[in-house]
Design a protein around this motif. Structure first.
Motif, mmCIF file in Angstrom:
data_model
loop_
_atom_site.group_PDB
_atom_site.id
_atom_site.type_symbol
_atom_site.label_atom_id
_atom_site.label_comp_id
_atom_site.label_asym_id
_atom_site.label_seq_id
_atom_site.Cartn_x
_atom_site.Cartn_y
_atom_site.Cartn_z
ATOM 1 N N ILE A 154 0.856 -1.186 0.000
ATOM 2 C CA ILE A 154 0.000 0.000 0.000
ATOM 3 C C ILE A 154 0.893 1.237 0.000
ATOM 4 O O ILE A 154 1.680 1.435 0.923
ATOM 5 N N GLU A 155 0.783 2.041 -1.066
ATOM 6 C CA GLU A 155 1.559 3.280 -1.167
ATOM 7 C C GLU A 155 0.623 4.464 -0.977
ATOM 8 O O GLU A 155 -0.452 4.522 -1.584
ATOM 9 N N ILE A 156 1.042 5.428 -0.162
ATOM 10 C CA ILE A 156 0.183 6.567 0.162
ATOM 11 C C ILE A 156 0.952 7.868 -0.045
ATOM 12 O O ILE A 156 2.063 8.033 0.455
ATOM 13 N N LEU A 157 0.346 8.788 -0.786
ATOM 14 C CA LEU A 157 0.812 10.160 -0.894
ATOM 15 C C LEU A 157 -0.158 11.020 -0.090
ATOM 16 O O LEU A 157 -1.351 11.053 -0.390
ATOM 17 N N ALA A 158 0.348 11.722 0.926
ATOM 18 C CA ALA A 158 -0.546 12.433 1.838
ATOM 19 C C ALA A 158 0.027 13.789 2.216
ATOM 20 O O ALA A 158 1.200 14.091 1.959
ATOM 21 N N PHE A 159 -0.831 14.621 2.832
ATOM 22 C CA PHE A 159 -0.349 15.848 3.462
ATOM 23 C C PHE A 159 0.421 15.484 4.736
ATOM 24 O O PHE A 159 1.611 15.700 4.853
ATOM 25 N N THR A 160 -0.311 14.936 5.712
ATOM 26 C CA THR A 160 0.263 14.553 7.010
ATOM 27 C C THR A 160 0.119 13.072 7.301
ATOM 28 O O THR A 160 0.796 12.545 8.182
ATOM 29 N N GLY A 161 -0.772 12.394 6.589
ATOM 30 C CA GLY A 161 -1.030 10.973 6.830
ATOM 31 C C GLY A 161 -1.981 10.716 7.978
ATOM 32 O O GLY A 161 -2.308 9.563 8.270
ATOM 33 N N GLY A 162 -2.457 11.779 8.646
ATOM 34 C CA GLY A 162 -3.308 11.602 9.821
ATOM 35 C C GLY A 162 -4.620 10.902 9.522
ATOM 36 O O GLY A 162 -4.983 9.931 10.202
ATOM 37 N N THR A 163 -5.327 11.358 8.496
ATOM 38 C CA THR A 163 -6.625 10.753 8.167
ATOM 39 C C THR A 163 -6.454 9.333 7.651
ATOM 40 O O THR A 163 -7.245 8.449 7.970
ATOM 41 N N PHE A 164 -5.429 9.093 6.841
ATOM 42 C CA PHE A 164 -5.168 7.746 6.353
ATOM 43 C C PHE A 164 -4.934 6.781 7.519
ATOM 44 O O PHE A 164 -5.404 5.642 7.504
ATOM 45 N N PRO A 232 2.562 19.713 -2.491
ATOM 46 C CA PRO A 232 1.745 18.501 -2.728
ATOM 47 C C PRO A 232 0.760 18.688 -3.880
ATOM 48 O O PRO A 232 -0.306 19.265 -3.721
ATOM 49 N N PHE A 233 1.141 18.155 -5.035
ATOM 50 C CA PHE A 233 0.316 18.312 -6.230
ATOM 51 C C PHE A 233 -0.886 17.377 -6.232
ATOM 52 O O PHE A 233 -1.971 17.730 -6.697
ATOM 53 N N LEU A 234 -0.697 16.155 -5.748
ATOM 54 C CA LEU A 234 -1.803 15.194 -5.708
ATOM 55 C C LEU A 234 -1.693 14.317 -4.462
ATOM 56 O O LEU A 234 -0.636 14.217 -3.849
ATOM 57 N N LEU A 235 -2.796 13.694 -4.117
ATOM 58 C CA LEU A 235 -2.881 12.787 -2.974
ATOM 59 C C LEU A 235 -3.486 11.487 -3.452
ATOM 60 O O LEU A 235 -4.276 11.471 -4.403
ATOM 61 N N GLU A 241 -0.089 -1.751 -7.236
ATOM 62 C CA GLU A 241 0.056 -1.210 -8.590
ATOM 63 C C GLU A 241 -1.151 -1.507 -9.491
ATOM 64 O O GLU A 241 -1.054 -1.375 -10.719
ATOM 65 N N SER A 242 -2.266 -1.896 -8.915
ATOM 66 C CA SER A 242 -3.427 -2.246 -9.740
ATOM 67 C C SER A 242 -4.709 -1.513 -9.335
ATOM 68 O O SER A 242 -5.670 -1.498 -10.097
ATOM 69 N N HIS A 243 -4.736 -0.921 -8.149
ATOM 70 C CA HIS A 243 -5.909 -0.166 -7.684
ATOM 71 C C HIS A 243 -5.441 1.213 -7.222
ATOM 72 O O HIS A 243 -4.483 1.320 -6.451
ATOM 73 N N LEU A 244 -6.127 2.258 -7.680
ATOM 74 C CA LEU A 244 -5.701 3.621 -7.376
ATOM 75 C C LEU A 244 -6.882 4.465 -6.924
ATOM 76 O O LEU A 244 -7.928 4.507 -7.581
ATOM 77 N N LEU A 245 -6.706 5.127 -5.784
ATOM 78 C CA LEU A 245 -7.627 6.162 -5.320
ATOM 79 C C LEU A 245 -6.867 7.469 -5.348
ATOM 80 O O LEU A 245 -5.769 7.566 -4.780
ATOM 81 N N ILE A 246 -7.417 8.474 -6.007
ATOM 82 C CA ILE A 246 -6.651 9.701 -6.231
ATOM 83 C C ILE A 246 -7.545 10.926 -6.059
ATOM 84 O O ILE A 246 -8.754 10.881 -6.317
ATOM 85 N N THR A 247 -6.924 12.011 -5.586
ATOM 86 C CA THR A 247 -7.617 13.289 -5.466
ATOM 87 C C THR A 247 -6.598 14.404 -5.586
ATOM 88 O O THR A 247 -5.383 14.162 -5.609
ATOM 89 N N PHE A 248 -7.079 15.646 -5.641
ATOM 90 C CA PHE A 248 -6.214 16.804 -5.785
ATOM 91 C C PHE A 248 -6.582 17.857 -4.749
ATOM 92 O O PHE A 248 -7.759 18.009 -4.402
ATOM 93 N N PRO A 249 -5.590 18.594 -4.249
ATOM 94 C CA PRO A 249 -5.862 19.596 -3.212
ATOM 95 C C PRO A 249 -6.722 20.748 -3.725
ATOM 96 O O PRO A 249 -6.774 21.031 -4.925
#
Length: 302
Positions: A154-164, A232-235, A241-249
């Motif tokens: 599980i790879e995570i791009l986050a602001f702080t990681g708190g909510t994740f 942080p351009f995206l979260l 490598e097969s399932h992606l959840l993505i959003t933008f600030p």
């Protein structure tokens, strides 16, 4: 007999003959006429299927509109999030099937192409409001389907990681002991450019998250934590490598800072239509100048 004799006479006079079966004879129904009638029957059945799908889609739309606002993170919220995609599938699948029939594809090819196009259509529209909390049940289901695997990344791009951590990782680690390899990437507030653009409490939240996540994963999951200095351009979250959840600030135009608000995540399964977004996520997770804060693995890779 007269019909047969007439055919023979025409043939003897040099006229072109019509090949018929004994059951058809001269003056009876030819195979071409029978094929035309079969085609009309098939077309009528296809249109009936389309009408049935549209009626079902309309009924599901009414149910969606009448459903009350669900509790965040509940099964009802997941069902309500899926209803628009079911409606899309009910419209797209039969419509594409009929259109492909007009270009003389075989039934097997029509079904295969329709499934591919229908899946692309529904997957692109799967959205989750209420930030990471809204994705929790969905992500748990994806991980549960991988229960036979010995390792899940599980790879995570986050602001702080708190909510994740609080809304998602805590339950995933407890439900899947010694199976998860978690890589978290958060803002490096000590080196970040445009630091004034971040809400003031984020730096403290990130430090607390690191401590909490280390304790959570101890002897239960392998963990890497990286910090990135870039804006942080995206979260998002990537599973194997097969399932992606993505959003933008979003910006808070009133404060001039990044908005500290719930974001809407979109889900994509890896395929030709979503490959660009997977590449975009990979590009930003491998951004330069990251520093490794913590690792349980002997040879961590960025």
């Amino acid at each position: 007999m007269r019909g047969r004799q007439r055919c023979q006479i025409l043939s003897s006079q040099g006229c072109p003959t019509i090949k018929t079966t004994r059951a058809e004879g001269c003056g009876y129904m030819t195979s071409g006429m029978s094929d035309d009638r079969d085609d009309r029957y098939e077309a009528a059945i296809e249109w009936l299927k389309l009408m049935l799908a549209l009626v079902t889609a309309a009924a599901l739309t009414v149910i969606y509109l009448l459903m009350p606002d669900p509790t965040p993170g509940s099964v009802q919220e997941f069902i309500k999030a899926c209803l628009p995609n079911l409606v899309s599938a009910l419209i797209v699948f039969p419509a594409v099937f009929i259109v492909l029939g007009r270009v003389n594809l075989s039934t097997k090819d029509r079904i295969a192409q329709t499934i591919r196009q229908s899946l692309d259509s529904t997957e692109k529209g799967l959205t989750f409001a209420n930030d990471v909390s809204g994705t929790a049940d969905f992500v748990r289901d994806i991980i549960a389907k991988k229960s036979s695997q010995t390792a899940i990344k599980i790879e995570i791009l986050a602001f702080t990681g708190g909510t994740f951590t609080t809304a998602l990782l805590r339950d995933l680690v407890q439900l899947n002991p010694n199976k998860l390899h978690i890589v978290l990437r958060t803002i490096d507030f000590s080196r970040a450019q445009n630091k004034d653009s971040f809400p003031s409490h984020w730096e403290h939240e990130e430090a607390e998250t690191v401590t909490r996540l280390k304790e959570l994963c101890a002897d239960q999951a392998t963990l890497q934590i990286w910090r990135y200095p870039a804006f942080p351009f995206l979260l998002g979250l990537n599973i194997d490598e097969s399932h992606l959840l993505i959003t933008f600030p979003f910006w808070n135009h009133r404060t001039g800072k990044l908005a500290d608000q719930s974001l809407e995540y979109r889900y994509y399964r890896r395929n030709a239509g979503s490959e660009y977004l997977f590449d975009l996520f990979e590009n930003w997770r491998n951004q330069p100048d990251q520093t490794l804060l913590h690792s349980d693995t002997p040879h961590p890779t960025r």
